[in-house]
Design an enzyme around this catalytic site. Structure first.
Site, PDB file in Angstrom:
ATOM      1  N   GLU A 143      -5.055   9.410   9.135  1.00 56.28           N
ATOM      2  CA  GLU A 143      -3.647   9.477   9.570  1.00 56.28           C
ATOM      3  C   GLU A 143      -3.516  10.284  10.874  1.00 56.28           C
ATOM      4  O   GLU A 143      -2.633  10.034  11.676  1.00 56.28           O
ATOM      5  CB  GLU A 143      -2.777  10.112   8.485  1.00 56.28           C
ATOM      6  CG  GLU A 143      -2.778   9.364   7.159  1.00 56.28           C
ATOM      7  CD  GLU A 143      -1.716   8.277   7.057  1.00 56.28           C
ATOM      8  OE1 GLU A 143      -0.697   8.380   7.741  1.00 56.28           O
ATOM      9  OE2 GLU A 143      -1.945   7.315   6.292  1.00 56.28           O
ATOM     10  N   CYS A 147      -3.499  -1.105  -2.293  1.00 54.94           N
ATOM     11  CA  CYS A 147      -3.742   0.311  -2.584  1.00 54.94           C
ATOM     12  C   CYS A 147      -4.627   0.443  -3.825  1.00 54.94           C
ATOM     13  O   CYS A 147      -4.274  -0.049  -4.903  1.00 54.94           O
ATOM     14  CB  CYS A 147      -2.405   0.992  -2.824  1.00 54.94           C
ATOM     15  SG  CYS A 147      -2.534   2.727  -3.245  1.00 54.94           S
ATOM     16  N   ASP A 163       0.870  -1.175   0.000  1.00 50.01           N
ATOM     17  CA  ASP A 163       0.000   0.000   0.000  1.00 50.01           C
ATOM     18  C   ASP A 163       0.909   1.228   0.000  1.00 50.01           C
ATOM     19  O   ASP A 163       2.097   1.134   0.319  1.00 50.01           O
ATOM     20  CB  ASP A 163      -0.889   0.002   1.252  1.00 50.01           C
ATOM     21  CG  ASP A 163      -1.860   1.179   1.252  1.00 50.01           C
ATOM     22  OD1 ASP A 163      -2.392   1.499   0.180  1.00 50.01           O
ATOM     23  OD2 ASP A 163      -2.064   1.792   2.311  1.00 50.01           O
ATOM     24  N   SER A 164       0.320   2.368  -0.304  1.00 53.88           N
ATOM     25  CA  SER A 164       1.104   3.599  -0.285  1.00 53.88           C
ATOM     26  C   SER A 164       1.504   3.970   1.148  1.00 53.88           C
ATOM     27  O   SER A 164       2.440   4.731   1.347  1.00 53.88           O
ATOM     28  CB  SER A 164       0.288   4.728  -0.894  1.00 53.88           C
ATOM     29  OG  SER A 164      -0.947   4.826  -0.217  1.00 53.88           O
ATOM     30  N   HIS A 223      -7.729   3.379   3.501  1.00 50.95           N
ATOM     31  CA  HIS A 223      -7.948   4.041   4.795  1.00 50.95           C
ATOM     32  C   HIS A 223      -9.415   4.047   5.230  1.00 50.95           C
ATOM     33  O   HIS A 223      -9.711   4.204   6.404  1.00 50.95           O
ATOM     34  CB  HIS A 223      -7.492   5.497   4.725  1.00 50.95           C
ATOM     35  CG  HIS A 223      -6.009   5.676   4.711  1.00 50.95           C
ATOM     36  ND1 HIS A 223      -5.217   5.206   3.693  1.00 50.95           N
ATOM     37  CD2 HIS A 223      -5.168   6.273   5.595  1.00 50.95           C
ATOM     38  CE1 HIS A 223      -3.955   5.515   3.941  1.00 50.95           C
ATOM     39  NE2 HIS A 223      -3.904   6.158   5.089  1.00 50.95           N
ATOM     40  N   CYS A 255     -10.612   2.838  -1.027  1.00 51.98           N
ATOM     41  CA  CYS A 255      -9.342   3.368  -0.506  1.00 51.98           C
ATOM     42  C   CYS A 255      -9.041   2.615   0.783  1.00 51.98           C
ATOM     43  O   CYS A 255      -9.952   2.381   1.598  1.00 51.98           O
ATOM     44  CB  CYS A 255      -9.470   4.864  -0.226  1.00 51.98           C
ATOM     45  SG  CYS A 255      -8.011   5.548   0.579  1.00 51.98           S
TER      46      CYS A 255
HETATM   47  N1  DGL Z   1      -3.669   3.737  -0.215  1.00 52.69           N
HETATM   48  C1  DGL Z   1      -4.323   4.715  -1.028  1.00 52.69           C
HETATM   49  C2  DGL Z   1      -5.512   4.072  -1.755  1.00 52.69           C
HETATM   50  O1  DGL Z   1      -6.028   3.044  -1.360  1.00 52.69           O
HETATM   51  C3  DGL Z   1      -4.797   5.889  -0.214  1.00 52.69           C
HETATM   52  C4  DGL Z   1      -3.705   6.763   0.320  1.00 52.69           C
HETATM   53  C5  DGL Z   1      -2.945   7.510  -0.739  1.00 52.69           C
HETATM   54  O2  DGL Z   1      -3.456   8.473  -1.333  1.00 52.69           O
HETATM   55  O3  DGL Z   1      -1.809   7.119  -0.980  1.00 52.69           O
HETATM   56  O4  DGL Z   1      -5.938   4.602  -2.751  1.00 52.69           O
END
Ligand code: DGL
Length: 264
Positions: free
Chosen positions: A150, A72, A9-10, A184, A182
């Site tokens: 976050e 992600c 993930d990011s 999060h 997403c």
């Molecule tokens: N992990 C990213 C997603 O699921 C969200 C956070 C980001 O913008 O990097 O799209």
């Protein structure tokens, strides 16, 4: 021997996916990579996101994983058509999420929440329409949700206000199937339900990936681990006390060891 399942993930949001999979597959080992140093991906171009994604897939491959999962959503949009990476099965969250949404939607009206990159790509809309051409899709970018998570602003009036703003049209249209596109967003599950009603069906990546992995195991494409002492590694590209705390909070009660800082 290739034993663990690689997930990336990011940032730390993908731990919402790791947590579900770690609970559901107690004998499997996992290697997670959160690219915190370069977060967010959600406002970056497809070229940049793909370049980062390839670096991470190479990193995970070097950890000898038997399967790769792009948790992600923003990164999934640029690997949509690929189901393997250099011979290793590769899963993304958009295909399985769309299948699950079409399955649970009774009125063929589906909303997709995501980052700007995910919504701009229309990856969910295209996938949903391929699966069910007459489905009605509303897409809504919710860029403020990631920083709110976050910062730990969960069950918070500020998050409530932001959610009311982003979800106004979806609420007005009475849409009852919503893809949390997403990593999060599952953390805000209760905040979103407060706005959209308890009866809204929220489609979450962790659950849909569980079905996908199970299918790979059942078909024999992937070998189940029989390891009793499994390992759950969490690697990140930047480490601060804040991220350390957040990682443990997101994984609770699933135990994770010390976070590993890595250079890609
Ligand atoms: N992990 C990213 C997603 O699921 C969200 C956070 C980001 O913008 O990097 O799209």
């Amino acid at each position: 021997m290739n034993e663990s399942i690689g997930i990336f993930d990011s940032g730390l949001g993908g731990l919402t996916v790791l947590k579900v999979l770690a609970e559901k597959f107690p004998q499997e080992s996992f290697c997670y990579l959160g690219d915190i140093a370069r977060l967010p991906y959600g406002n970056k171009s497809p070229e940049t996101i793909r370049r980062y994604g390839l670096q991470i897939l190479n990193f995970l491959k070097a950890q000898k994983v038997k399967a790769l999962i792009i948790a992600c959503n923003s990164a999934s949009t640029v690997f949509l058509e690929e189901n393997e990476f250099e011979g290793i099965p590769l899963l993304n969250v958009i295909g399985p999420g769309s299948v699950a949404a079409v399955k649970v939607s009774t009125d063929k009206k589906i909303a997709v929440l995501g980052t700007s990159a995910t919504i701009r790509s229309h990856a969910y809309e295209q996938t949903l329409k391929k699966l069910s051409p007459d489905v009605e899709v509303i897409e809504q970018a919710c860029p403020l949700f990631v920083p709110l998570v976050e910062e730990g602003f969960v069950h918070d009036p500020i998050t409530q206000m932001v959610a009311e703003r982003y979800l106004a049209q979806i609420k007005k249209d009475g849409i009852k199937t919503v893809i949390l596109g997403c990593t999060h967003y599952p953390v805000l599950r209760e905040d979103l339900k407060k706005v959209l009603g308890e009866d809204v069906k929220l489609v979450e990546s962790g659950e849909v990936l569980f079905d996908q992995l199970n299918a790979l195991f059942d078909s024999g494409a992937l070998k189940r681990s029989t390891n009793k002492a499994r390992q759950v590694r969490v690697c990140i590209t930047d480490l601060t006390d804040h991220f350390e705390r957040l990682a443990h909070q997101l994984m609770d009660p699933e135990p994770i060891g010390q976070l590993e800082k890595v250079v890609l």
